[in-house]
Design a protein around this motif. Structure first.
Motif, PDB file in Angstrom:
ATOM      1  N   HIS A  88      19.685  45.734 -21.363  1.00 25.07           N
ATOM      2  CA  HIS A  88      18.618  46.288 -21.921  1.00 25.07           C
ATOM      3  C   HIS A  88      17.764  44.871 -22.076  1.00 25.07           C
ATOM      4  CE1 HIS A  88      15.215  47.209 -24.460  1.00 25.07           C
ATOM      5  NE2 HIS A  88      15.326  46.104 -25.173  1.00 25.07           N
ATOM      6  N   GLU A  89      16.288  44.751 -21.192  1.00 22.26           N
ATOM      7  CA  GLU A  89      15.658  43.712 -21.372  1.00 22.26           C
ATOM      8  C   GLU A  89      14.225  44.251 -21.812  1.00 22.26           C
ATOM      9  OE1 GLU A  89      15.997  41.810 -17.880  1.00 22.26           O
ATOM     10  OE2 GLU A  89      14.531  40.087 -18.636  1.00 22.26           O
ATOM     11  N   ASP A  90      13.758  43.162 -22.592  1.00 21.13           N
ATOM     12  CA  ASP A  90      12.117  43.954 -23.410  1.00 21.13           C
ATOM     13  C   ASP A  90      11.516  42.237 -22.190  1.00 21.13           C
ATOM     14  OD1 ASP A  90      11.728  42.834 -25.793  1.00 21.13           O
ATOM     15  OD2 ASP A  90      13.032  44.504 -26.315  1.00 21.13           O
ATOM     16  N   GLU A  91       9.837  42.252 -23.254  1.00 20.44           N
ATOM     17  CA  GLU A  91       9.234  41.295 -23.595  1.00 20.44           C
ATOM     18  C   GLU A  91       9.820  40.065 -24.195  1.00 20.44           C
ATOM     19  OE1 GLU A  91       5.022  41.397 -24.266  1.00 20.44           O
ATOM     20  OE2 GLU A  91       4.627  42.355 -22.826  1.00 20.44           O
ATOM     21  N   GLN A  92      10.515  40.600 -25.835  1.00 21.09           N
ATOM     22  CA  GLN A  92      11.337  39.404 -26.130  1.00 21.09           C
ATOM     23  C   GLN A  92      12.613  38.892 -26.394  1.00 21.09           C
ATOM     24  OE1 GLN A  92       8.467  41.465 -29.721  1.00 21.09           O
ATOM     25  NE2 GLN A  92       8.332  39.178 -30.479  1.00 21.09           N
ATOM     26  N   CYS A  93      13.644  40.261 -25.999  1.00 21.06           N
ATOM     27  CA  CYS A  93      14.678  39.879 -26.276  1.00 21.06           C
ATOM     28  C   CYS A  93      15.649  40.408 -25.033  1.00 21.06           C
ATOM     29  CB  CYS A  93      15.200  40.551 -27.192  1.00 21.06           C
ATOM     30  SG  CYS A  93      14.484  40.430 -28.959  1.00 21.06           S
ATOM     31  N   ILE A  94      16.317  39.970 -24.352  1.00 21.83           N
ATOM     32  CA  ILE A  94      17.598  40.961 -23.875  1.00 21.83           C
ATOM     33  C   ILE A  94      19.109  41.074 -24.438  1.00 21.83           C
ATOM     34  CG2 ILE A  94      18.682  38.182 -23.307  1.00 21.83           C
ATOM     35  CD1 ILE A  94      18.333  38.835 -20.527  1.00 21.83           C
ATOM     36  N   ALA A  95      19.649  42.242 -23.678  1.00 26.43           N
ATOM     37  CA  ALA A  95      20.741  42.174 -24.427  1.00 26.43           C
ATOM     38  C   ALA A  95      22.157  42.359 -23.268  1.00 26.43           C
ATOM     39  CB  ALA A  95      20.998  43.575 -24.884  1.00 26.43           C
ATOM     40  N   PHE A  96      23.387  41.728 -23.377  1.00 30.30           N
ATOM     41  CA  PHE A  96      24.314  41.766 -22.302  1.00 30.30           C
ATOM     42  C   PHE A  96      25.331  41.676 -22.782  1.00 30.30           C
ATOM     43  CE2 PHE A  96      22.553  37.283 -22.463  1.00 30.30           C
ATOM     44  CZ  PHE A  96      23.496  36.379 -22.407  1.00 30.30           C
ATOM     45  N   LEU A  97      26.339  42.287 -21.600  1.00 30.35           N
ATOM     46  CA  LEU A  97      27.426  43.327 -22.145  1.00 30.35           C
ATOM     47  C   LEU A  97      28.227  41.159 -22.298  1.00 30.35           C
ATOM     48  CD1 LEU A  97      28.799  45.663 -20.084  1.00 30.35           C
ATOM     49  CD2 LEU A  97      28.169  45.576 -22.801  1.00 30.35           C
ATOM     50  N   ASP A  98      29.081  41.505 -23.568  1.00 30.62           N
ATOM     51  CA  ASP A  98      29.632  39.833 -23.346  1.00 30.62           C
ATOM     52  C   ASP A  98      30.576  39.469 -22.832  1.00 30.62           C
ATOM     53  OD1 ASP A  98      30.247  37.625 -26.709  1.00 30.62           O
ATOM     54  OD2 ASP A  98      31.801  37.582 -24.964  1.00 30.62           O
ATOM     55  N   ILE A  99      30.552  38.601 -22.348  1.00 33.34           N
ATOM     56  CA  ILE A  99      32.042  38.590 -20.751  1.00 33.34           C
ATOM     57  C   ILE A  99      33.345  38.363 -21.542  1.00 33.34           C
ATOM     58  CG2 ILE A  99      32.172  34.906 -21.245  1.00 33.34           C
ATOM     59  CD1 ILE A  99      31.451  35.898 -18.123  1.00 33.34           C
ATOM     60  N   HIS A 100      33.215  38.100 -22.752  1.00 32.78           N
ATOM     61  CA  HIS A 100      35.096  38.110 -23.253  1.00 32.78           C
ATOM     62  C   HIS A 100      34.977  38.491 -24.648  1.00 32.78           C
ATOM     63  CE1 HIS A 100      35.710  34.753 -21.427  1.00 32.78           C
ATOM     64  NE2 HIS A 100      35.361  33.556 -21.933  1.00 32.78           N
ATOM     65  N   PRO A 101      35.238  39.822 -24.814  1.00 29.35           N
ATOM     66  CA  PRO A 101      34.743  41.393 -25.401  1.00 29.35           C
ATOM     67  C   PRO A 101      36.255  41.064 -25.929  1.00 29.35           C
ATOM     68  CG  PRO A 101      35.143  42.551 -22.697  1.00 29.35           C
ATOM     69  CD  PRO A 101      34.931  40.715 -23.121  1.00 29.35           C
ATOM     70  N   VAL A 102      35.090  41.526 -28.209  1.00 30.13           N
ATOM     71  CA  VAL A 102      36.399  41.731 -28.640  1.00 30.13           C
ATOM     72  C   VAL A 102      36.625  42.861 -28.604  1.00 30.13           C
ATOM     73  CG1 VAL A 102      36.940  42.118 -31.078  1.00 30.13           C
ATOM     74  CG2 VAL A 102      35.150  40.136 -29.878  1.00 30.13           C
ATOM     75  N   ASN A 103      35.765  44.118 -27.949  1.00 26.31           N
ATOM     76  CA  ASN A 103      36.284  45.381 -27.840  1.00 26.31           C
ATOM     77  C   ASN A 103      34.848  45.440 -26.863  1.00 26.31           C
ATOM     78  OD1 ASN A 103      38.523  45.537 -29.689  1.00 26.31           O
ATOM     79  ND2 ASN A 103      36.338  46.782 -31.084  1.00 26.31           N
ATOM     80  N   PRO A 104      35.730  46.667 -26.130  1.00 31.00           N
ATOM     81  CA  PRO A 104      35.118  47.523 -25.204  1.00 31.00           C
ATOM     82  C   PRO A 104      33.542  47.576 -25.934  1.00 31.00           C
ATOM     83  CG  PRO A 104      36.294  48.590 -25.062  1.00 31.00           C
ATOM     84  CD  PRO A 104      36.938  48.060 -26.307  1.00 31.00           C
ATOM     85  N   GLY A 105      32.557  47.341 -24.994  1.00 30.68           N
ATOM     86  CA  GLY A 105      31.196  47.969 -25.200  1.00 30.68           C
ATOM     87  C   GLY A 105      30.018  46.472 -26.087  1.00 30.68           C
ATOM     88  N   HIS A 106      31.031  45.319 -26.485  1.00 33.61           N
ATOM     89  CA  HIS A 106      30.623  44.267 -27.154  1.00 33.61           C
ATOM     90  C   HIS A 106      29.567  43.510 -26.493  1.00 33.61           C
ATOM     91  CE1 HIS A 106      32.087  39.688 -28.918  1.00 33.61           C
ATOM     92  NE2 HIS A 106      30.785  40.087 -29.382  1.00 33.61           N
ATOM     93  N   THR A 107      28.650  43.471 -27.194  1.00 33.81           N
ATOM     94  CA  THR A 107      27.204  43.184 -26.504  1.00 33.81           C
ATOM     95  C   THR A 107      26.630  41.928 -27.360  1.00 33.81           C
ATOM     96  OG1 THR A 107      26.879  45.241 -26.063  1.00 33.81           O
ATOM     97  CG2 THR A 107      24.680  44.238 -26.345  1.00 33.81           C
ATOM     98  N   LEU A 108      25.736  41.807 -26.663  1.00 34.43           N
ATOM     99  CA  LEU A 108      25.272  40.038 -27.726  1.00 34.43           C
ATOM    100  C   LEU A 108      23.847  40.709 -27.140  1.00 34.43           C
ATOM    101  CD1 LEU A 108      27.178  36.955 -25.767  1.00 34.43           C
ATOM    102  CD2 LEU A 108      26.908  38.205 -27.905  1.00 34.43           C
ATOM    103  N   ILE A 109      22.982  40.807 -28.638  1.00 31.37           N
ATOM    104  CA  ILE A 109      21.862  40.734 -28.485  1.00 31.37           C
ATOM    105  C   ILE A 109      20.775  39.106 -28.461  1.00 31.37           C
ATOM    106  CG2 ILE A 109      19.205  41.712 -29.681  1.00 31.37           C
ATOM    107  CD1 ILE A 109      21.531  44.326 -30.558  1.00 31.37           C
ATOM    108  N   VAL A 110      19.683  39.250 -27.275  1.00 30.28           N
ATOM    109  CA  VAL A 110      19.318  37.413 -27.226  1.00 30.28           C
ATOM    110  C   VAL A 110      17.929  37.421 -27.185  1.00 30.28           C
ATOM    111  CG1 VAL A 110      19.876  35.366 -25.933  1.00 30.28           C
ATOM    112  CG2 VAL A 110      21.680  37.228 -25.976  1.00 30.28           C
TER     113      VAL A 110
END
Ligand code: AMP
Ligand code: ZN
Length: 138
Positions: free
Chosen positions: A20-42
């Motif tokens: 996901h990406e919008d004007e204020q934030c981005i969300a991407f998969l964690d490169i070392h996932p704790v579980n499948p789908g582990h996402t970082l919201i930044v």
């Protein structure tokens, strides 16, 4: 910030698997996932941690967490997740750019939450100290 890895991802200087990406934030998969789908919201704006992030932006991050979590859970077949931020080294914060972990959970994934203590605590004294700190704006 030039030496910040998340700023580099936001600038497109290093790759990330964006969901996901919008004007204020981005969300991407964690490169070392704790579980499948582990996402970082930044947030795109660089702030060193949760406490330094303007509250309006914190609200935007929270709303995005609410929006993305059902989709992430659907994608990985989970009905549970942890949504949290590590603030400071002792809490496990490695990257000094505000981010929230959205971690899908599964009944037998083996991850344990920390354990509470049964030791005697002076809760009243602790509460007084905290209330005083809140009152003095610390
Ligand atoms: P924290 O320990 O809360 O600062 O979390 C930092 C997270 O960023 C860790 O879970 C890392 O696996 C993740 N991470 C570090 N570098 C990257 C990267 N280039 N792309 C995606 N995730 C990353
Ligand atoms: Zn940054």
């Amino acid at each position: 910030m030039s030496d910040c890895i998340f700023c580099k991802i936001i600038a497109g200087d290093i790759p990330a698997i964006k969901i996901h990406e919008d004007e204020q934030c981005i969300a991407f998969l964690d490169i070392h996932p704790v579980n499948p789908g582990h996402t970082l919201i930044v947030p795109k704006e660089h702030h060193a941690n949760f406490l330094e992030t303007p509250k309006e932006l914190v609200a935007v991050i929270m709303a995005l967490g609410q929006k993305l979590s059902p989709a992430i859970l659907k994608a990985v077949g989970s009905d549970s997740f942890n949504f949290s931020t590590n603030n400071g080294r002792a809490a496990g914060q490695l990257i000094a750019h505000t981010h929230f972990h959205l971690i899908p959970r599964f009944p037998a994934d083996g991850h344990k939450m920390w354990h509470g203590s049964d030791e005697h605590q002076d809760f009243a004294a602790m509460a007084t100290k905290i209330r005083e700190a809140v009152g003095s704006g610390e």
